[in-house]
Design a protein around this motif. Structure first.
Motif, PDB file in Angstrom:
ATOM      1  N   VAL A  40     -23.636   8.531  29.177  1.00 18.40           N
ATOM      2  CA  VAL A  40     -22.333   8.002  28.796  1.00 18.40           C
ATOM      3  C   VAL A  40     -21.272   9.092  28.831  1.00 18.40           C
ATOM      4  O   VAL A  40     -21.511  10.227  28.412  1.00 18.40           O
ATOM      5  CB  VAL A  40     -22.382   7.345  27.393  1.00 18.40           C
ATOM      6  N   TYR A  42     -17.693   9.875  27.298  1.00 12.63           N
ATOM      7  CA  TYR A  42     -16.656   9.503  26.320  1.00 12.63           C
ATOM      8  C   TYR A  42     -15.322  10.065  26.784  1.00 12.63           C
ATOM      9  O   TYR A  42     -15.252  11.193  27.270  1.00 12.63           O
ATOM     10  CB  TYR A  42     -17.012  10.050  24.928  1.00 12.63           C
ATOM     11  N   ASN A  45      -7.976  10.756  25.226  1.00 18.90           N
ATOM     12  CA  ASN A  45      -6.645  11.179  25.694  1.00 18.90           C
ATOM     13  C   ASN A  45      -5.602  10.936  24.621  1.00 18.90           C
ATOM     14  O   ASN A  45      -4.462  10.631  24.890  1.00 18.90           O
ATOM     15  CB  ASN A  45      -6.266  10.469  27.009  1.00 18.90           C
ATOM     16  N   LYS A  50      -7.023  10.671  13.406  1.00 19.26           N
ATOM     17  CA  LYS A  50      -7.873   9.511  13.160  1.00 19.26           C
ATOM     18  C   LYS A  50      -8.699   9.173  14.405  1.00 19.26           C
ATOM     19  O   LYS A  50      -9.882   8.862  14.318  1.00 19.26           O
ATOM     20  CB  LYS A  50      -6.975   8.309  12.782  1.00 19.26           C
ATOM     21  N   ARG A  57     -17.372  10.648  15.641  1.00 14.96           N
ATOM     22  CA  ARG A  57     -18.303   9.814  14.880  1.00 14.96           C
ATOM     23  C   ARG A  57     -19.027   8.830  15.808  1.00 14.96           C
ATOM     24  O   ARG A  57     -20.236   8.613  15.692  1.00 14.96           O
ATOM     25  CB  ARG A  57     -17.508   9.054  13.809  1.00 14.96           C
ATOM     26  N   ASN A  58     -18.254   8.263  16.751  1.00 18.11           N
ATOM     27  CA  ASN A  58     -18.855   7.332  17.716  1.00 18.11           C
ATOM     28  C   ASN A  58     -19.976   7.989  18.509  1.00 18.11           C
ATOM     29  O   ASN A  58     -21.023   7.380  18.752  1.00 18.11           O
ATOM     30  CB  ASN A  58     -17.798   6.832  18.716  1.00 18.11           C
ATOM     31  N   ASN A  61     -22.998   8.324  16.312  1.00 16.02           N
ATOM     32  CA  ASN A  61     -23.606   7.007  16.113  1.00 16.02           C
ATOM     33  C   ASN A  61     -24.399   6.556  17.337  1.00 16.02           C
ATOM     34  O   ASN A  61     -25.498   6.021  17.214  1.00 16.02           O
ATOM     35  CB  ASN A  61     -22.534   5.953  15.795  1.00 16.02           C
ATOM     36  N   ALA A  62     -23.816   6.772  18.505  1.00 14.51           N
ATOM     37  CA  ALA A  62     -24.509   6.349  19.727  1.00 14.51           C
ATOM     38  C   ALA A  62     -25.814   7.127  19.887  1.00 14.51           C
ATOM     39  O   ALA A  62     -26.850   6.551  20.235  1.00 14.51           O
ATOM     40  CB  ALA A  62     -23.609   6.570  20.944  1.00 14.51           C
ATOM     41  N   PHE A  79      -8.313  14.650  28.121  1.00 15.01           N
ATOM     42  CA  PHE A  79      -7.081  14.915  28.864  1.00 15.01           C
ATOM     43  C   PHE A  79      -5.885  14.415  28.074  1.00 15.01           C
ATOM     44  O   PHE A  79      -6.040  13.836  27.000  1.00 15.01           O
ATOM     45  CB  PHE A  79      -7.127  14.337  30.289  1.00 15.01           C
ATOM     46  N   ALA A 146     -22.242   4.960  31.874  1.00 18.19           N
ATOM     47  CA  ALA A 146     -21.370   4.149  31.044  1.00 18.19           C
ATOM     48  C   ALA A 146     -20.151   4.995  30.687  1.00 18.19           C
ATOM     49  O   ALA A 146     -20.237   6.225  30.626  1.00 18.19           O
ATOM     50  CB  ALA A 146     -22.099   3.715  29.782  1.00 18.19           C
ATOM     51  N   VAL A 147     -19.009   4.352  30.483  1.00 19.19           N
ATOM     52  CA  VAL A 147     -17.793   5.060  30.071  1.00 19.19           C
ATOM     53  C   VAL A 147     -17.254   4.391  28.819  1.00 19.19           C
ATOM     54  O   VAL A 147     -17.097   3.167  28.787  1.00 19.19           O
ATOM     55  CB  VAL A 147     -16.731   5.044  31.189  1.00 19.19           C
ATOM     56  N   ILE A 148     -17.016   5.172  27.785  1.00 21.69           N
ATOM     57  CA  ILE A 148     -16.435   4.617  26.550  1.00 21.69           C
ATOM     58  C   ILE A 148     -15.126   5.326  26.239  1.00 21.69           C
ATOM     59  O   ILE A 148     -15.074   6.543  26.113  1.00 21.69           O
ATOM     60  CB  ILE A 148     -17.410   4.747  25.358  1.00 21.69           C
ATOM     61  N   HIS A 149     -14.081   4.531  26.144  1.00 24.21           N
ATOM     62  CA  HIS A 149     -12.743   5.033  25.818  1.00 24.21           C
ATOM     63  C   HIS A 149     -12.341   4.327  24.527  1.00 24.21           C
ATOM     64  O   HIS A 149     -11.791   3.234  24.576  1.00 24.21           O
ATOM     65  CB  HIS A 149     -11.806   4.666  26.966  1.00 24.21           C
ATOM     66  N   PRO A 150     -12.686   4.937  23.374  1.00 23.71           N
ATOM     67  CA  PRO A 150     -12.547   4.187  22.104  1.00 23.71           C
ATOM     68  C   PRO A 150     -11.083   3.824  21.775  1.00 23.71           C
ATOM     69  O   PRO A 150     -10.179   4.425  22.306  1.00 23.71           O
ATOM     70  CB  PRO A 150     -13.098   5.147  21.055  1.00 23.71           C
TER      71      PRO A 150
ATOM     72  N   GLN B 141     -23.533  -1.674  29.745  1.00 26.50           N
ATOM     73  CA  GLN B 141     -22.957  -1.138  30.981  1.00 26.50           C
ATOM     74  C   GLN B 141     -24.054  -0.737  31.939  1.00 26.50           C
ATOM     75  O   GLN B 141     -23.959  -0.948  33.146  1.00 26.50           O
ATOM     76  CB  GLN B 141     -22.064   0.071  30.684  1.00 26.50           C
ATOM     77  N   HIS B 149     -12.352  -3.606  27.082  1.00 24.66           N
ATOM     78  CA  HIS B 149     -11.857  -3.166  25.777  1.00 24.66           C
ATOM     79  C   HIS B 149     -10.340  -3.303  25.850  1.00 24.66           C
ATOM     80  O   HIS B 149      -9.671  -2.376  26.300  1.00 24.66           O
ATOM     81  CB  HIS B 149     -12.292  -1.705  25.577  1.00 24.66           C
TER      82      HIS B 149
END
Lengths: 150, 150, 150
Positions: A40, A42, A45, A50, A57-58, A61-62, A79, A146-150, B141, B149
């Motif tokens: 993955v 993450y 940007n 926060k 934290r994500n 958790n993952a 970035f 996988a790409v996660i952009h929270p 994914q 999202h």
């Protein structure tokens, strides 16, 4: 005849058990993880405290999700305003070193540095650099990450 | 000779029609849907009313897109502030039940509940639970699901 | 004997050079681009000037990333508040035409127009239309495109 009774009883019991089951809620407990290895990327940007706290934290958790624990490779690409995370004056050094020690790859987009005239010497010296954050996302996604952009 | 005239006329007409066509704008009308089955995981980690309304509308719009209508499997994964959607006092029960009746899987991240000391009894009893929202995104994914999202 | 000395010296030097290298940081410089062709769908559903400026800049940066330069196909899908980008009164005409001339596909979600009663005549006449933005994301992702929602 006795055989028929047995078969009939069996069918009856089966149907009762089936109907009991179908009355309960569907027991979905999440996607099944069947691969040996997960990857993955993450994406950060955003420079708000926060948001930075949330992404760190994500990631933890993952890595702790019992379905993929010990099978997950992680990269964090930063970035835009996210560069605040890597600033030597940021309060995140310990958390970053902890992630690194767990194998997380910490990457910074060089385009952001050019656009904002940021010198690498002002950032933690344990991070890595990639030509562009967007290029990194594109290449990783097409490599199956996988790409996660929270 | 007559044949040649016919062939020549045909070629001439073809080229005119081709050139007329090439003068109009390219007629791109969206990606072609060639698969039998589509799968998408929607991600909600925001509790603002506007954002919740938007994601529920997005899901309905996607299910109505003529290119994939009747071929789309949907899961909604909720974590962080998004948990507001599933609170028994939320105004979304009817919309959630409507989505469920259309086959949408409603999932909540258990990590969020632990971190915020939220008891499952305060959430709608028709939802499902997964160990972590981020784990769900990663596994889906890599199973080939699209992830949105909004 | 002389040969052995040479070989031994060589091995010694190699090990010194290797150990010097291994003392430096790991030289990760980003994902390796091994494909002949890359495809990315950019997603805009925000009308703020800052966000629009950022996505247009992101697209240009991605196309200039030395790892994928000249190998990248780009589509920009706009929905929701993002429709501001295509309004004939928007200040983005030159930038859009520049992207188009580089092969970027400019697409607008028709659902947004219906929901907001926006007439196509108020938008630039060089853009394309797709039934729904969410459908476009789902289909493209399952066709193997990368998706970036900045």
């Amino acid at each position: 005849m006795k055989q028929l009774v047995i078969i009939f009883s069996f069918l009856l019991l089966s149907s009762i058990s089936f109907s009991a089951q179908s009355q309960t809620k569907p027991t979905f407990t999440g996607a099944k993880a069947t691969l040996k290895h997960y990857k993955v990327l993450y994406v950060l940007n955003n420079g708000e405290e926060k948001r930075i706290g949330a992404i760190l934290r994500n990631i933890k958790n993952a890595m702790e999700d019992p379905r993929i624990k010990g099978k997950l490779e992680v990269e964090l690409i930063v970035f835009g305003d996210g560069v605040a995370l890597y600033n030597k004056n940021s309060p995140y050094m310990d958390k970053l070193k902890d992630l690194m020690s767990k194998g997380v790859l910490l990457a910074q987009c060089e385009n952001t540095l050019k656009e904002r005239n940021i010198d690498k010497s002002t950032l933690y010296d344990f991070i890595s650099y990639v030509p562009s954050g967007n290029g990194e996302i594109i290449i990783r996604q097409q490599q199956g990450w996988a790409v996660i952009h929270p």
